[in-house]
Design an enzyme around this catalytic site. Structure first.
Site, PDB file in Angstrom:
ATOM      1  N   GLU A  82       1.712 -10.999  -1.737  1.00  0.00           N
ATOM      2  CA  GLU A  82       2.967 -11.503  -2.269  1.00  0.00           C
ATOM      3  C   GLU A  82       3.177 -12.963  -1.891  1.00  0.00           C
ATOM      4  O   GLU A  82       3.812 -13.717  -2.626  1.00  0.00           O
ATOM      5  CB  GLU A  82       4.114 -10.608  -1.761  1.00  0.00           C
ATOM      6  CG  GLU A  82       5.482 -10.939  -2.325  1.00  0.00           C
ATOM      7  CD  GLU A  82       6.219 -11.958  -1.468  1.00  0.00           C
ATOM      8  OE1 GLU A  82       7.091 -12.654  -2.016  1.00  0.00           O
ATOM      9  OE2 GLU A  82       5.903 -12.062  -0.271  1.00  0.00           O
ATOM     10  N   LEU A 123      13.963  -0.513  -0.132  1.00  0.00           N
ATOM     11  CA  LEU A 123      13.993   0.208   1.140  1.00  0.00           C
ATOM     12  C   LEU A 123      12.587   0.641   1.542  1.00  0.00           C
ATOM     13  O   LEU A 123      12.247   0.659   2.728  1.00  0.00           O
ATOM     14  CB  LEU A 123      14.914   1.426   1.030  1.00  0.00           C
ATOM     15  CG  LEU A 123      15.236   2.131   2.345  1.00  0.00           C
ATOM     16  CD1 LEU A 123      15.976   1.205   3.299  1.00  0.00           C
ATOM     17  CD2 LEU A 123      16.048   3.397   2.093  1.00  0.00           C
ATOM     18  N   HIS A 151       5.166  -6.578  -2.395  1.00  0.00           N
ATOM     19  CA  HIS A 151       5.847  -6.757  -1.114  1.00  0.00           C
ATOM     20  C   HIS A 151       5.437  -5.654  -0.136  1.00  0.00           C
ATOM     21  O   HIS A 151       5.145  -5.925   1.036  1.00  0.00           O
ATOM     22  CB  HIS A 151       7.364  -6.707  -1.312  1.00  0.00           C
ATOM     23  CG  HIS A 151       7.998  -8.033  -1.526  1.00  0.00           C
ATOM     24  ND1 HIS A 151       8.215  -8.562  -2.780  1.00  0.00           N
ATOM     25  CD2 HIS A 151       8.472  -8.955  -0.652  1.00  0.00           C
ATOM     26  CE1 HIS A 151       8.799  -9.746  -2.664  1.00  0.00           C
ATOM     27  NE2 HIS A 151       8.967 -10.011  -1.388  1.00  0.00           N
TER      28      HIS A 151
END
Length: 345
Positions: free
Chosen positions: A9, A283, A308
């Protein structure tokens, strides 16, 4: 160790995870190619705030902590509990600064954080996401904290302030968040700043409630008007299913209809439930670090394996090779995350 900041990322998350784990494991690191692929590469004020705050909590020695720097050396020291105030100085995200520091202060023995900057800004967890989604799941793992918003901060001025009172951490325990997510309750929050027309928050709320009811979900709706140095609006939608939480937030912008703001929050909420996930994709990324530090196994299903998430797992493996992180599935698709942690508390 040397970590390539352009990997995966390639954003600020590599830096934030490395800062936390360096201080917890007492392993120094050098980060190179920081945000190399971004339009404005190198350290920005948001990232510098994280570096300086982490260094202060842990009496670290740092070189390369300058705006635009693409090379940083961080040598950790000893963590200290206490009360700290950090001002990003821009609309940089207080949520990302909190997520850099919360485990450090808890493991050090607890304390208080006052963080100033943006509270509801793009590309970051807003205050209400932390309070309503992130923190309840962390609490189920053994983390104790209270969050309070003192001033709202929107882009471009920021000027917001949050308070975090963090208890000492005795142990972190793995949790199983079994799918599917079936909300016992869904909440809608529609907020506008007091310098904007009041009809905006009503239209945001009405559209969000209509979409949820069409999907067969009852909801509790709250409308608020707040003061901020910059005008802004947002809609938040979150749900609770025992210890599981899912939430999505969307920000308003000049020229964006209020109804579209609501749709941008509600639709991913409904899509995550249709994917039979047990957490939202944000989350899934954010609890990976505490899961890697927890005793026992953590399991959850994400609606989307993000870059991510994969990048965060890669960084964690540098500092915690004993922790076993398994991500089952393809990037961009629904997947399972299984973490066997290596407790350091």
């Amino acid at each position: 160790m040397t970590i390539d900041g352009s990997y995966g990322e390639g954003g600020g998350q590599i830096l934030r995870t490395a800062l936390t784990l360096s201080l917890l494991t007492q392993k120094p690191f050098r980060l190179i190619n920081i945000r190399a692929g971004r339009p404005k590469p190198g350290l920005r004020p948001q990232h510098l705030a994280c570096v300086k705050a982490a260094a202060r909590l842990g009496k670290a020695e740092v070189s390369g902590a300058e705006r635009g720097s693409m090379d940083l050396l961080f040598v950790p020291g000893r963590l200290r509990p206490g009360a700290y105030t950090f001002d990003i100085g821009t609309a940089g995200a207080t949520g990302l600064l909190f997520q850099t520091l919360y485990l450090l202060l808890a493991i050090a023995g607890g304390g208080r954080l006052i963080l100033r900057g943006g509270t509801h800004v793009p590309m970051s967890p807003c205050f209400h996401y932390l309070a309503e989604v992130f923190l309840p799941v962390l609490s189920a793992m053994g983390f104790s904290a209270r969050l309070e918003i003192r001033r709202y901060g929107f882009y471009p001025v920021g000027g917001g302030e949050i308070l975090a009172e963090i208890g000492p951490l005795e142990t972190l325990s793995g949790i199983r968040l079994e799918p599917p997510f079936s909300p016992e309750a869904t909440s809608v929050l529609s907020v506008v700043t007091s310098d904007l027309p009041d009809h905006i928050r009503r239209r945001q709320a009405q559209r969000a409630e209509k979409l949820l009811r069409e999907a067969g979900l009852a909801c509790e709706v709250r409308l608020e008007s707040v003061k901020s140095a910059s005008p802004g609006t947002f809609v938040g939608v979150w749900g609770q299913d025992e210890i599981k939480r899912i939430g999505y937030f969307a920000l308003g912008a000049r020229g964006k209809p209020a109804e579209r703001v609501a749709e941008e929050a509600v639709r991913p909420y409904l899509e995550t439930m249709r994917a039979r996930a047990s957490v939202d994709e944000y989350l899934a990324d954010q609890i990976l670090l505490p899961a890697a530090l927890a005793e026992g196994q953590t399991f959850y299903v994400t609606p989307k394996i993000t870059r991510h998430l994969l990048t965060n797992a890669w960084v964690i493996s540098h500092f915690l090779p004993e922790a076993k992180i398994e991500i089952r599935g393809q990037e961009g698709r629904t997947g399972e995350v299984i973490v066997n942690g290596t407790p350091i508390v």
